[in-house]
Design an enzyme around this catalytic site. Structure first.
Site, PDB file in Angstrom:
ATOM      1  NE  ARG A  74      -4.670  -1.084   0.173  1.00  0.00           N
ATOM      2  CZ  ARG A  74      -4.707  -1.975  -0.735  1.00  0.00           C
ATOM      3  NH1 ARG A  74      -3.428  -2.635  -1.686  1.00  0.00           N
ATOM      4  NH2 ARG A  74      -5.696  -2.643  -0.743  1.00  0.00           N
ATOM      5  CG  HIS A  88      -3.834  -0.911  -6.965  1.00  0.00           C
ATOM      6  ND1 HIS A  88      -4.345  -0.287  -5.902  1.00  0.00           N
ATOM      7  CD2 HIS A  88      -3.552  -2.072  -6.487  1.00  0.00           C
ATOM      8  CE1 HIS A  88      -4.412  -1.023  -5.072  1.00  0.00           C
ATOM      9  NE2 HIS A  88      -4.215  -1.725  -5.139  1.00  0.00           N
TER      10      HIS A  88
HETATM   11  P1  NDP Z   1      -2.032 -10.953   6.159  1.00  0.00           P
HETATM   12  O1  NDP Z   1      -3.257 -10.916   6.351  1.00  0.00           O
HETATM   13  O2  NDP Z   1      -2.407 -11.990   5.043  1.00  0.00           O
HETATM   14  O3  NDP Z   1      -0.610 -11.021   5.975  1.00  0.00           O
HETATM   15  C1  NDP Z   1      -0.388  -9.239   6.790  1.00  0.00           C
HETATM   16  C2  NDP Z   1       1.373  -9.579   6.914  1.00  0.00           C
HETATM   17  O4  NDP Z   1       1.385  -8.586   7.836  1.00  0.00           O
HETATM   18  C3  NDP Z   1       1.024  -9.960   8.029  1.00  0.00           C
HETATM   19  O5  NDP Z   1       2.122 -11.492   8.297  1.00  0.00           O
HETATM   20  C4  NDP Z   1       1.326  -9.507   9.781  1.00  0.00           C
HETATM   21  O6  NDP Z   1       1.946 -10.451  10.342  1.00  0.00           O
HETATM   22  C5  NDP Z   1       2.224  -8.571   9.429  1.00  0.00           C
HETATM   23  N1  NDP Z   1       1.959  -7.402  10.009  1.00  0.00           N
HETATM   24  C6  NDP Z   1       0.438  -6.465   9.796  1.00  0.00           C
HETATM   25  N2  NDP Z   1       0.579  -5.826  10.329  1.00  0.00           N
HETATM   26  C7  NDP Z   1       1.848  -5.669  11.072  1.00  0.00           C
HETATM   27  C8  NDP Z   1       3.029  -4.857  11.691  1.00  0.00           C
HETATM   28  N3  NDP Z   1       2.006  -4.063  12.091  1.00  0.00           N
HETATM   29  N4  NDP Z   1       4.160  -5.136  12.110  1.00  0.00           N
HETATM   30  C9  NDP Z   1       4.496  -6.168  11.270  1.00  0.00           C
HETATM   31  N5  NDP Z   1       3.904  -7.024  10.573  1.00  0.00           N
HETATM   32  C10 NDP Z   1       2.970  -6.662   9.674  1.00  0.00           C
HETATM   33  O7  NDP Z   1      -2.031 -10.195   4.253  1.00  0.00           O
HETATM   34  P2  NDP Z   1      -2.201 -10.631   2.743  1.00  0.00           P
HETATM   35  O8  NDP Z   1      -0.349 -11.418   2.244  1.00  0.00           O
HETATM   36  O9  NDP Z   1      -2.918 -11.031   1.698  1.00  0.00           O
HETATM   37  O10 NDP Z   1      -1.863  -8.722   1.825  1.00  0.00           O
HETATM   38  C11 NDP Z   1      -0.442  -8.204   2.119  1.00  0.00           C
HETATM   39  C12 NDP Z   1      -1.387  -6.686   1.076  1.00  0.00           C
HETATM   40  O11 NDP Z   1      -1.365  -6.488   0.258  1.00  0.00           O
HETATM   41  C13 NDP Z   1      -2.448  -6.571   1.298  1.00  0.00           C
HETATM   42  O12 NDP Z   1      -3.198  -6.224   2.907  1.00  0.00           O
HETATM   43  C14 NDP Z   1      -2.477  -5.052   0.194  1.00  0.00           C
HETATM   44  O13 NDP Z   1      -2.262  -3.997   1.378  1.00  0.00           O
HETATM   45  C15 NDP Z   1      -2.090  -5.784  -0.149  1.00  0.00           C
HETATM   46  N6  NDP Z   1      -2.418  -6.047  -0.993  1.00  0.00           N
HETATM   47  C16 NDP Z   1      -2.564  -5.395  -2.705  1.00  0.00           C
HETATM   48  C17 NDP Z   1      -2.379  -6.299  -4.188  1.00  0.00           C
HETATM   49  C18 NDP Z   1      -1.774  -4.723  -5.499  1.00  0.00           C
HETATM   50  O14 NDP Z   1      -2.217  -5.054  -6.407  1.00  0.00           O
HETATM   51  N7  NDP Z   1      -1.590  -4.215  -5.596  1.00  0.00           N
HETATM   52  C19 NDP Z   1      -3.273  -7.324  -4.301  1.00  0.00           C
HETATM   53  C20 NDP Z   1      -3.888  -7.470  -2.961  1.00  0.00           C
HETATM   54  C21 NDP Z   1      -3.006  -7.171  -1.733  1.00  0.00           C
HETATM   55  P3  NDP Z   1       0.825 -11.996  10.997  1.00  0.00           P
HETATM   56  O15 NDP Z   1       1.537 -12.356  10.292  1.00  0.00           O
HETATM   57  O16 NDP Z   1       2.462 -11.664  12.542  1.00  0.00           O
HETATM   58  O17 NDP Z   1      -0.429 -11.126  11.062  1.00  0.00           O
END
Ligand code: NDP
Length: 310
Positions: free
Chosen positions: A225, A273
């Protein structure tokens, strides 16, 4: 009982989803009525996409769940009028698309492809790139997408590190977590990939201090993001040579304004995007399964933690 499902997204999305979602609901054995409008007090489920007209959930008095069409939920997760479970999209097509996009852009920088694609100027450039084993990749975010990308890159031979909020153990990936682990993960990032969600805790995470913890000349790839990066610090790091390149798919304001300095910056690649998209066929099956579960009183898949914001 018939489940009344409101599809609250644009007309284009409705055109894309009406048939596959209806088929998936039938295959799931759900009695349903799927429409783009209902009296609010008759709706059981809302299929939700960003910028939906539905912003006030209070009139939806019998609502059972909101089913987000996208992986990111920042548009809805902190909506104070939402009092039912929120599920997000985890979809094979979305994950595979992200793996392909991330792997492709990592390989572009690793192999120095631009030198040959853009540099057909009669010079015989014989510099051979290192092997993957000598290029370290760090992925911030080890969720559905980050884990799949880490796995793909590790299989190609890259030494992969990953960072997440909670501790993780993944085959062939060196994992870090929490505030303490971030500096170490960044110090190993010849190429850094951001796959974190947009939450209050991740806003401006990649700031000047964090960029300074990366190896000189490192490459940043952001399909996560736009809010994850302090844009001013990024441009300063590129201009000073601290960072070698940034490939950016997501931005604070989308579409990225034509006058934005990223477009013209020689060390920035902008993609609009498109890193990955929810695919109607596979995503419809995920939505249908959650409606089936909701109707059967089973726990929903891919529930969002509304305190953490993802
Ligand atoms: P998930 O919710 O499965 O994973 C998020 C990860 O981020 C987890 O490992 C989580 O840790 C970690 N995380 C969240 N907050 C923190 C923090 N404060 N400190 C450290 N680690 C953190 O999401 P997805 O993998 O499904 O998707 C990730 C992002 O990709 C989406 O939120 C979206 O913004 C983006 N996206 C972009 C697309 C594009 O076309 N550009 C398409 C689809 C998604 P933990 O494992 O410990 O919970």
């Amino acid at each position: 009982m018939t489940a009344n499902i409101l599809f609250a997204a644009t007309a284009n999305r409705w055109a894309e989803y009406e048939t596959p979602l209806s088929e998936a609901l039938r295959e799931a054995g759900v009695a349903f009525d799927l429409r783009t409008d209902f009296p609010p007090d008759e709706v059981d489920y809302i299929v939700y996409a960003p910028n939906s007209e539905v912003q006030d959930f209070k009139p939806y008095t019998r609502l059972k769940a909101v089913l987000n069409l996208w992986a990111g939920v920042e548009d809805v997760v902190f909506n104070p009028t939402l009092s039912v479970p929120l599920a997000r999209m985890v979809d094979h097509g979305l994950t595979q698309g992200m793996v392909e996009w991330v792997t492709g852009h990592v390989l572009r920088h690793h192999l120095g492809m631009d030198a040959h694609i853009l540099g057909q100027d009669g010079q015989w450039r014989t510099e051979v790139p290192p092997l993957a084993q000598d290029r370290r990749v760090t992925i911030l975010g080890l969720g559905e997408l980050g884990r799949a990308c880490a796995d793909s890159l590790a299989r190609l031979g890259f030494p992969v590190s990953g960072w997440s909020r909670s501790a993780k153990s993944l085959p062939d990936v060196t994992t870090y977590h929490g505030d303490d682990g971030l500096a170490e993960a960044l110090s190993r990032a010849d190429i850094l990939v951001l796959l974190l969600p947009d939450t209050p805790d991740t806003t401006d995470l990649v700031n000047a201090d964090r960029l300074a913890q990366m190896p000189e000349g490192a490459v940043l790839i952001n399909p996560g993001r736009g809010t994850l990066i302090d844009d001013t610090a990024l441009i300063e790091a590129l201009d000073s040579g601290r960072l070698g390149h940034a490939t950016l798919d997501v931005f604070r304001t989308e579409p990225l304004l034509p006058v934005h300095p990223f477009w013209a910056h020689p060390k920035v690649t902008v993609t609009p995007h498109i890193a990955s998209a929810t695919r109607a066929d596979s995503a419809s099956r995920v939505i249908a399964e959650n409606v089936r579960r909701g109707e059967a009183g089973e726990p929903l898949l891919h529930l969002v933690n509304r305190d953490l914001g993802y």
